[in-house]
Design a protein around this motif. Structure first.
Motif, PDB file in Angstrom:
ATOM      1  N   ARG A   1       0.817  -1.212   0.000  1.00  0.00           N
ATOM      2  CA  ARG A   1       0.000   0.000   0.000  1.00  0.00           C
ATOM      3  C   ARG A   1       0.856   1.270   0.000  1.00  0.00           C
ATOM      4  O   ARG A   1       0.479   2.295   0.562  1.00  0.00           O
ATOM      5  N   GLU A   2       2.002   1.200  -0.640  1.00  0.00           N
ATOM      6  CA  GLU A   2       2.871   2.358  -0.819  1.00  0.00           C
ATOM      7  C   GLU A   2       2.794   2.807  -2.280  1.00  0.00           C
ATOM      8  O   GLU A   2       2.725   1.977  -3.186  1.00  0.00           O
ATOM      9  N   PRO A   3       2.813   4.112  -2.540  1.00  0.00           N
ATOM     10  CA  PRO A   3       2.836   4.580  -3.930  1.00  0.00           C
ATOM     11  C   PRO A   3       4.016   3.972  -4.691  1.00  0.00           C
ATOM     12  O   PRO A   3       5.125   3.880  -4.164  1.00  0.00           O
ATOM     13  N   MET A   4       3.742   3.553  -5.929  1.00  0.00           N
ATOM     14  CA  MET A   4       4.762   2.863  -6.714  1.00  0.00           C
ATOM     15  C   MET A   4       5.004   3.544  -8.068  1.00  0.00           C
ATOM     16  O   MET A   4       5.952   3.218  -8.768  1.00  0.00           O
ATOM     17  N   PHE A   5       4.145   4.501  -8.410  1.00  0.00           N
ATOM     18  CA  PHE A   5       4.227   5.107  -9.738  1.00  0.00           C
ATOM     19  C   PHE A   5       5.451   6.006  -9.904  1.00  0.00           C
ATOM     20  O   PHE A   5       5.737   6.463 -11.005  1.00  0.00           O
ATOM     21  N   ASN A   6       6.187   6.262  -8.802  1.00  0.00           N
ATOM     22  CA  ASN A   6       7.396   7.075  -8.901  1.00  0.00           C
ATOM     23  C   ASN A   6       8.668   6.233  -8.927  1.00  0.00           C
ATOM     24  O   ASN A   6       9.766   6.760  -8.742  1.00  0.00           O
ATOM     25  N   ASN A   7       8.514   4.915  -9.167  1.00  0.00           N
ATOM     26  CA  ASN A   7       9.719   4.094  -9.305  1.00  0.00           C
ATOM     27  C   ASN A   7      10.336   4.349 -10.688  1.00  0.00           C
ATOM     28  O   ASN A   7       9.845   5.164 -11.473  1.00  0.00           O
ATOM     29  N   GLU A   8      11.404   3.644 -10.984  1.00  0.00           N
ATOM     30  CA  GLU A   8      12.144   3.903 -12.229  1.00  0.00           C
ATOM     31  C   GLU A   8      11.268   3.734 -13.462  1.00  0.00           C
ATOM     32  O   GLU A   8      11.301   4.554 -14.390  1.00  0.00           O
ATOM     33  N   ASP A   9      10.467   2.673 -13.482  1.00  0.00           N
ATOM     34  CA  ASP A   9       9.597   2.437 -14.639  1.00  0.00           C
ATOM     35  C   ASP A   9       8.497   3.488 -14.716  1.00  0.00           C
ATOM     36  O   ASP A   9       8.104   3.919 -15.810  1.00  0.00           O
ATOM     37  N   GLY A  10       7.980   3.891 -13.561  1.00  0.00           N
ATOM     38  CA  GLY A  10       6.944   4.910 -13.545  1.00  0.00           C
ATOM     39  C   GLY A  10       7.443   6.247 -14.061  1.00  0.00           C
ATOM     40  O   GLY A  10       6.740   6.950 -14.807  1.00  0.00           O
ATOM     41  N   ILE A  11       8.658   6.609 -13.685  1.00  0.00           N
ATOM     42  CA  ILE A  11       9.236   7.864 -14.166  1.00  0.00           C
ATOM     43  C   ILE A  11       9.464   7.801 -15.673  1.00  0.00           C
ATOM     44  O   ILE A  11       9.223   8.781 -16.397  1.00  0.00           O
ATOM     45  N   ARG A  12       9.884   6.633 -16.173  1.00  0.00           N
ATOM     46  CA  ARG A  12      10.043   6.487 -17.636  1.00  0.00           C
ATOM     47  C   ARG A  12       8.709   6.670 -18.356  1.00  0.00           C
ATOM     48  O   ARG A  12       8.656   7.250 -19.446  1.00  0.00           O
ATOM     49  N   ALA A  13       7.637   6.152 -17.738  1.00  0.00           N
ATOM     50  CA  ALA A  13       6.309   6.305 -18.336  1.00  0.00           C
ATOM     51  C   ALA A  13       5.900   7.777 -18.372  1.00  0.00           C
ATOM     52  O   ALA A  13       5.370   8.264 -19.381  1.00  0.00           O
ATOM     53  N   LEU A  14       6.144   8.492 -17.287  1.00  0.00           N
ATOM     54  CA  LEU A  14       5.832   9.923 -17.249  1.00  0.00           C
ATOM     55  C   LEU A  14       6.648  10.691 -18.285  1.00  0.00           C
ATOM     56  O   LEU A  14       6.122  11.565 -18.991  1.00  0.00           O
TER      57      LEU A  14
ATOM     58  N   LYS B   1       0.674   9.426  -0.527  1.00  0.00           N
ATOM     59  CA  LYS B   1       0.884   8.720   0.743  1.00  0.00           C
ATOM     60  C   LYS B   1       0.194   9.457   1.888  1.00  0.00           C
ATOM     61  O   LYS B   1      -0.451   8.830   2.751  1.00  0.00           O
ATOM     62  N   ARG B   2       0.308  10.778   1.893  1.00  0.00           N
ATOM     63  CA  ARG B   2      -0.346  11.576   2.932  1.00  0.00           C
ATOM     64  C   ARG B   2      -1.868  11.465   2.824  1.00  0.00           C
ATOM     65  O   ARG B   2      -2.562  11.275   3.835  1.00  0.00           O
ATOM     66  N   ILE B   3      -2.391  11.555   1.614  1.00  0.00           N
ATOM     67  CA  ILE B   3      -3.838  11.459   1.397  1.00  0.00           C
ATOM     68  C   ILE B   3      -4.358  10.100   1.861  1.00  0.00           C
ATOM     69  O   ILE B   3      -5.407  10.009   2.517  1.00  0.00           O
ATOM     70  N   MET B   4      -3.632   9.047   1.527  1.00  0.00           N
ATOM     71  CA  MET B   4      -4.038   7.704   1.952  1.00  0.00           C
ATOM     72  C   MET B   4      -4.030   7.579   3.479  1.00  0.00           C
ATOM     73  O   MET B   4      -4.934   6.984   4.065  1.00  0.00           O
TER      74      MET B   4
END
Length: 440
Positions: A230-243, A431-434
């Motif tokens: 339940r931790e944000p994961m979209f800021n990992n290496e693959d997520g940053i590449r997607a952005l 994370k704060r919102i959750m």
């Protein structure tokens, strides 16, 4: 849990399969005769297609329907206010579990239909839950509870100009790398009858609105919204590449000001012949093929969303469905309506008459069900609904707030800012919102 859920569904299917045809004919559709049902509907293509058939339900069941239709923003606000009050008289309402399902479930407002499906006295033997496309069934499950049946399905897919690709001898993309190469190759090329140059690609860029379509890029790149802990994961290496990819596509090969485009603007740019490619929900095909407004009718191809560098499919599966409040005093009648509205006969009717993309596999195999839908869209949707993910939204309670936080990072990527910093800030915000909204 996933295996257990599949075994549970299989048990329902097997029990249905063992019912004799004679018993099937004996199902009592009149068991709630005389009941009045209040049904809230979002103004939506499915709602418009099913409304002419509602009298058929009343004739079949003897149940009186009071159907209220509201524009989406007003509809969502009304449902939320009534459920929050605890004194609601709603019996059935349209729902997108990926949008509000976790919030409503944890608040105790929804009545799961698991037990209704298992009860042969309440569920017609020919209803066949297993006939719904697998990922649409998954999309209607929140924490092991089936919220209700799906009524419509859509995938994020690739819509492209067949004539432009053929004219410039460009391969239709099947990977994200090929998508970027095609956008670069076609950007600035003539795409209209008067020879005006167009853009390589168009997509949503408007903050929160962009997240649902960026999701396909995120999953194809190998990341996701929230990890198992339940931790944000979209800021990992693959997520940053997607952005970075999403931002680069729209910044370099998309319309100026892409960060201001919702689906209305993006679909208009594409349907006016000003872009070679468009990644968005394939349920928009009636807009793209509208002979009165579109300049690209008959020129558009519909393809599965491109795979990522590790072979992942990013196609998302978004489903509208029907839900029942726990506060309803007419649950038996409500369930009769929900299964009637999503039975094969009605799904076939709304799909064949209005082109609403239904969620039943048998309807996609029926020539009548396929008549109004382009052949390549049929193929890409049925494949996408098997290999895609229902996580087009972050699986959190406060969906709107998290979409807005992630949308800020998308805007930064489009504008060419520091993507890593923006992604990390968005993850910290989520994370704060959750933490503030998911306390049990």
């Amino acid at each position: 849990m996933r295996v257990a859920r599949k075994m549970w569904v299989l048990s329902i299917v097997l029990s249905v399969a063992l019912v004799s045809p004679a018993l099937a004919q004996q199902f009592n559709w009149q068991q709630a005769k005389g009941t009045q049902l209040r049904v809230l509907l979002n103004k939506h293509p499915w709602q418009g297609a099913i409304e002419p058939h509602l009298k058929e339900f009343e004739a079949l069941t003897g149940i009186k329907l009071v159907a209220e239709v509201y524009p989406e923003d007003q509809f969502r606000a009304k449902v939320l206010v009534e459920l929050t009050s605890g004194a609601s008289s709603i019996d059935v309402f349209m729902s997108m579990p990926a949008q509000e399902g976790l919030k409503y479930t944890r608040a105790g407002w929804l009545q799961p239909v698991n037990e209704f499906l298992k009860n042969p006295a309440l569920t017609a033997p020919d209803y066949n839950w297993n006939d719904f496309l697998e990922k649409t069934r998954d999309a209607m499950v929140i924490e092991g509870m089936i919220i209700g049946p799906p009524i419509q399905v859509e995938n994020t897919s690739l819509m492209y100009r067949k004539d432009v690709f053929q004219k410039y001898n460009v391969k239709v993309p099947t990977t994200l790398d090929e998508l970027e190469a095609a956008a670069k190759a076609l950007n600035g090329k003539a795409m209209t009858d008067d020879g005006q140059p167009g853009f390589g690609i168009v997509a949503r860029g408007k903050r929160a609105a962009a997240t649902s379509q960026f999701a396909a890029y995120l999953h194809a790149m190998g990341s996701t919204w929230i990890g198992p802990n339940r931790e944000p994961m979209f800021n990992n290496e693959d997520g940053i590449r997607a952005l970075e990819l999403y931002g680069r596509l729209l910044r370099l090969y998309g319309p100026p000001g892409s960060e201001n485009n919702h689906w209305y603007e993006a679909s208009s740019i594409f349907s006016q012949g000003k872009a070679a490619m468009y990644t968005d929900a394939n349920s928009l095909f009636p807009v793209i093929e509208d002979a009165q407004k579109s300049k690209v009718v008959g020129k558009v191809g519909y393809a599965l969303f491109p795979r990522g560098p590790k072979g992942q499919y990013g196609s998302t599966v978004a489903a509208w469905g029907l839900a029942m409040p726990k506060s309803s005093k007419n649950q038996k009648a409500a369930w009769l309506f929900m299964q009637w509205a999503t039975g094969k006969e009605q799904v076939l009717a709304v799909q064949s008459e209005k082109g609403v993309l239904g969620a039943r596999e048998s309807v996609w195999k029926d020539p009548k069900g396929m008549a109004k839908v382009p052949a390549d869209l049929r193929e890409s949707l049925t494949v996408g609904s098997k290999v895609g993910t229902p996580l087009w939204n972050p699986p959190v309670v406060a969906v709107a707030e998290t979409r807005d936080a992630i949308g800020a990072a998308i805007v930064t990527a489009i504008q060419g800012g520091d993507v890593k910093a923006a992604a990390n800030k968005a993850a910290a915000d989520v994370k704060r919102i959750m933490a503030e909204t998911e306390k049990k």
